[in-house]
Design an enzyme around this catalytic site. Structure first.
Site, PDB file in Angstrom:
ATOM      1  N   CYS A  28       0.546  -1.577  -0.305  1.00  0.00           N
ATOM      2  CA  CYS A  28       0.349   0.266   0.007  1.00  0.00           C
ATOM      3  C   CYS A  28       0.786   1.010   0.041  1.00  0.00           C
ATOM      4  O   CYS A  28       1.699   1.263   0.351  1.00  0.00           O
ATOM      5  CB  CYS A  28      -0.679   0.034   1.108  1.00  0.00           C
ATOM      6  SG  CYS A  28      -0.111   0.310   2.680  1.00  0.00           S
ATOM      7  N   CYS A  31       2.819   1.304   3.026  1.00  0.00           N
ATOM      8  CA  CYS A  31       4.842   1.084   2.443  1.00  0.00           C
ATOM      9  C   CYS A  31       5.811   1.645   1.892  1.00  0.00           C
ATOM     10  O   CYS A  31       7.051   1.663   2.577  1.00  0.00           O
ATOM     11  CB  CYS A  31       4.217  -0.451   1.777  1.00  0.00           C
ATOM     12  SG  CYS A  31       3.312  -1.764   2.715  1.00  0.00           S
ATOM     13  N   ASP A 439      10.685  22.815 -34.826  1.00  0.00           N
ATOM     14  CA  ASP A 439      11.900  23.455 -35.847  1.00  0.00           C
ATOM     15  C   ASP A 439      11.537  23.020 -37.189  1.00  0.00           C
ATOM     16  O   ASP A 439      10.920  21.718 -37.152  1.00  0.00           O
ATOM     17  CB  ASP A 439      13.187  22.701 -35.079  1.00  0.00           C
ATOM     18  CG  ASP A 439      13.996  22.707 -36.048  1.00  0.00           C
ATOM     19  OD1 ASP A 439      15.093  23.614 -36.553  1.00  0.00           O
ATOM     20  OD2 ASP A 439      14.652  21.458 -36.842  1.00  0.00           O
ATOM     21  N   ASP A 669      14.931  18.835 -33.909  1.00  0.00           N
ATOM     22  CA  ASP A 669      15.457  16.861 -34.232  1.00  0.00           C
ATOM     23  C   ASP A 669      16.667  16.459 -32.720  1.00  0.00           C
ATOM     24  O   ASP A 669      17.048  15.663 -33.119  1.00  0.00           O
ATOM     25  CB  ASP A 669      16.148  17.162 -35.263  1.00  0.00           C
ATOM     26  CG  ASP A 669      17.265  17.425 -35.725  1.00  0.00           C
ATOM     27  OD1 ASP A 669      18.026  18.395 -34.380  1.00  0.00           O
ATOM     28  OD2 ASP A 669      17.907  18.435 -36.140  1.00  0.00           O
ATOM     29  N   ASP A 673      19.377  21.570 -31.354  1.00  0.00           N
ATOM     30  CA  ASP A 673      17.946  22.158 -31.242  1.00  0.00           C
ATOM     31  C   ASP A 673      18.102  21.490 -29.344  1.00  0.00           C
ATOM     32  O   ASP A 673      16.925  22.233 -28.898  1.00  0.00           O
ATOM     33  CB  ASP A 673      16.808  21.746 -31.682  1.00  0.00           C
ATOM     34  CG  ASP A 673      15.787  22.004 -32.628  1.00  0.00           C
ATOM     35  OD1 ASP A 673      16.888  23.239 -33.368  1.00  0.00           O
ATOM     36  OD2 ASP A 673      15.935  21.050 -33.658  1.00  0.00           O
TER      37      ASP A 673
END
Length: 782
Positions: A28, A31, A439, A669, A673
């Site tokens: 749970c 835990c 781009d 790409d 960039d």
């Protein structure tokens, strides 16, 4: 991307690399909180994140880790009451079977067989029959369920008590023990010939239902990890290694793990490529659908790259190995998916805060329920049963599963369609994206520009210009350099490897070098102005070419410190098929679009018009930002986030520090960039091929698109929205079960049996809701 290390790795792990630990026994959200606290207290631990759905922990250390550090982490997990284990022993493995049945279902079946006779009298009462078992028979049936099948709850609950915390097992152990103990006490106190009302069925059925719920959860978890298992299954076990003429004189089958870079291997039709490499002989087609989501086979011929795990088509080919092991594309994809599934979404912080106080609060509510019913004059057994119902229904299993289950299902199905989501934060941020910046070259266009024409100045030879330009660009990887080299080859121009000397690449501008003792520069019109090249001769030619949509470069020579133009080179690119439709789909979703390009305004606007974008600058109400150097793209993204639409020049840097008003996704790409991808709220990198581009893409962006298809942008935003929606639905239902269930149980409207069924149903419903994401398809495929 950091490559996670398995905790069983004996060698020293470098500083900063995450360590993944498998952890068994967590049930749970409480835990999860407990294990995180224990791990974070260990010396040298910088941070620890625990994932309930994958039953694993990711630990980041302040320094390098050796065997002693790893042993200390495992010991801390064990002392906390959980089982440290290797990740490959976890939820990804197939469950062993016994006589055709999964071994983990056997305790559930045993519980059902022992509990059924206890529930039978309840059914009989509905039919007007009295099938009540003797007290001793009820005791014999319920006790093994309580103390044998339920031993796990006592063990985990005891560890929680020792740690002065609480968890689901503690609530179940206390509640069912109270029901079993009350029944035993009533039986012991009853007259010899009387039949007291006992509650053995409550304790036995609750434990059985909890076990059933946990088994259904585990089964659902294995389904959420199907994407990773499918990817792991792609890599073949063995490879056909060709002779090298020295040590090997014949074809040898070797394990894939023994392959080395530059090995030559043979791949027959219908086999999977064992490693990343390059075709050196033969032609075929490769099915890369499991890696990129591309449904159509991709033609492969000598010189083309192939990816390990892709399925070879009808041709036998020879391949030179380029990357193996953790450096292969398949290994990096698997690592990315595992990273995303191990990560914790920001929304999970709320769940952790609730879980930290949840169990103590529930124990308090149960005590108040007992006291309240006794105060109203109810018998002890009735008051105790209502308190037990509160304890049983309040188990916080669903809270711990709500977020990781949805993330695992969402990232898994996205990976199958060529969308790699690097972390949960990128997933959650993509949900809020309202602006998408693209781009141009290689993202919206094919990225393979062609040299359309060469306009030479009077007295200059066109072939000499092409030869000089090819010499300068021979070692460059820029798309325009490839266009020059292709044009030179097509026209029979031969360029010697040493034709140019002292070649330098000027980022965002062009190339410098010497050819036959003459200093030459090839680059943008703007750079030519910076070098002092007279613009009078260039003006009309350049303007006409740019207006027609061409990308223009100028070749200039230097003599006595003065630069003069020799020729103008015009390049053209084509939009990607489907790019216009992809942009229209994004605009239809109400997103703000813009194209960021290093090209001149004329070329950028001409391409924008072809793509269906508004061919004007942003400050003029259009969707184009032109003349942007690679280093300035990050500043453009920051201005978009701050709501700025001013021209690039003359905008004070303070704008970048303004409070963001837009959530911006940048699509590029992944190479030049990279700064813009990092500056965006969500970076989406298109990976066109294996190697450098893909490497940078996976590092720079939060989301990697494994195909150069702009339609994947809309798909990535769509799966992120759906995943976040599932997370919110799961959290709502997880909280709703407790918010509605606890008062109903406290007021006496729910019996312990019904409460146990509701608690199990909450966890199963959360997992089932998350698994609905596995049916997702990209918008264009619907």
């Amino acid at each position: 991307m950091l490559t996670p290390m398995n905790a069983s790795t004996p060698e020293i792990i470098a500083e900063g690399l995450p360590i993944d630990l498998g952890i068994g026994g967590m049930t749970c959200a409480s835990c999860v909180t407990r294990v995180e606290k224990v791990l974070r207290k260990q010396p040298g631990v910088r941070d620890a994140t625990v994932n309930l759905a994958t039953e694993s922990a990711r630990v980041v250390l302040q320094g390098p880790a050796d065997a002693e550090v790893l042993a200390r982490l495992r010991r801390a997990v064990r002392d906390a009451g959980y089982e440290p284990r290797a990740l490959d022993d976890g939820a990804l493995d197939d469950v062993p079977r016994w006589f055709g049945l999964p071994v983990d279902v056997l305790p559930v079946l045993a519980g059902l067989l022992l509990s059924a006779p206890l529930v039978l009298p309840m059914v009989g009462d509905l039919l007007g029959r009295h099938w009540m078992l003797p007290a001793w028979a009820q005791f014999l049936l319920a006790t093994p369920v309580q103390f044998v099948l339920g031993a796990r709850f006592y063990k985990a609950g005891w560890h929680a008590l020792k740690a002065r915390t609480g968890n689901m097992e503690l609530l179940v152990a206390i509640g069912t023990s109270a029901a079993w103990g009350l029944s035993t006490w009533l039986w012991w106190r009853a007259a010899p010939d009387s039949m007291p009302h006992l509650y053995f069925e409550a304790s036995a059925v609750v434990i059985t239902l909890v076990l059933l719920g946990k088994w259904l959860e585990a089964r659902a978890k294995r389904q959420t990890t199907s994407a990773i298992r499918a990817l792991q299954a792609l890599r073949p076990e063995r490879a056909r290694l060709l002779p090298d003429g020295v040590r090997r004189t014949e074809v040898t089958e070797v394990p894939v793990d023994e392959l080395l870079p530059d090995d030559r291997i043979q791949v027959l039709p219908g086999e999977r490529f064992p490693a990343d490499g390059e075709v050196v002989e033969g032609q075929t087609q490769a099915d890369e659908s499991m890696l990129t989501g591309e449904s159509l086979p991709v033609p492969k011929q000598p010189g083309d790259a192939v990816t390990g795990g892709a399925l070879n088509g009808e041709g036998a080919v020879l391949v030179r190995v380029r990357a193996v092991g953790a450096q292969s594309m398949l290994a990096r994809i698997i690592a990315l998916v595992q990273d995303a599934q191990a990560a914790k979404a920001p929304v999970q912080r709320l769940v952790d805060q609730v879980a930290a106080v949840f169990v103590p609060v529930v124990l308090g509510i149960a005590a108040l329920t007992l006291a309240g019913w006794l105060w109203t004059g109810a018998p002890l057994e009735e008051a105790l049963l209502h308190a037990v119902a509160v304890l049983v229904i309040a188990c916080p299993c669903a809270l711990g599963l709500a977020t990781p289950a949805a993330i695992m299902a969402g990232t898994g199905v996205a990976a199958r369609h060529g969308i790699l989501i690097k972390d949960a934060q990128a997933l959650e941020m993509a949900y809020r994206v309202d602006t998408v910046a693209f781009d141009k070259t290689g993202t919206l266009t094919e990225g393979r520009p062609r040299l359309r024409l060469i306009e030479v100045l009077p007295g200059v030879d066109e072939m000499a210009v092409l030869q000089a330009a090819a010499a300068l660009q021979a070692q460059s990887a820029h798309p325009l350099a490839h266009a020059v080299m292709d044009a030179a080859r097509n026209r029979g121009v031969v360029v010697a490897p040493d034709a140019a000397q002292s070649v330098q690449s000027v980022v965002g501008r062009g190339s410098l070098g010497q050819v036959q003792g003459v200093s030459l520069a090839l680059g943008s019109v703007r750079w030519m102005g910076e070098l002092g090249v007279p613009q009078a001769e260039l003006g009309p030619v350049v303007q006409n070419l740019q207006t027609s949509g061409a990308t223009v470069s100028v070749l200039a020579s230097e003599r006595d410190g003065v630069w003069r133009a020799l020729a103008v080179l015009a390049f053209g690119d084509e939009p990607k098929p489907g790019a216009r439709a992809a942009l229209e789909r994004l605009r239809a979703q109400g997103l703000r679009l813009c194209m960021v390009s290093g090209d001149n305004a004329g070329a950028a606007r001409a391409m924008a018009e072809t793509l269906g974008l508004k061919p004007a600058a942003l400050e003029e109400g259009g969707e184009v930002i032109a003349d942007v150097l690679p280093g300035d793209k990050a500043a453009v993204i920051r201005r978009l986030k701050a709501g700025g639409f001013a021209p690039l020049a003359g905008v004070p840097e303070a704008v970048a520090s303004d409070a963001p008003v837009h959530t911006v996704a940048m699509v590029g790409d992944g190479v030049n960039d990279a700064p813009a991808l990092a500056a965006a709220d969500v970076g989406m990198a298109m990976s066109h091929a294996q190697g450098g581009n893909a490497d940078v893409a996976m590092h720079a962006a939060g989301i990697t698109l494994m195909r150069g298809d702009p339609a994947l942008v809309a798909a990535a935003l769509d799966i992120s929205r759906r995943t976040v929606r599932k997370i919110r639905q799961n959290l709502f239902w997880a909280f709703a079960y407790n918010v509605a269930g606890i008062p109903l149980a406290a007021l006496g409207f729910l019996s312990p049996v019904v409460a146990g069924a509701a608690m199990a149903l909450s966890s199963v419903s959360v997992m089932s809701n998350a698994l609905l994401l596995r049916r997702w398809r990209p918008p264009e495929a619907r």
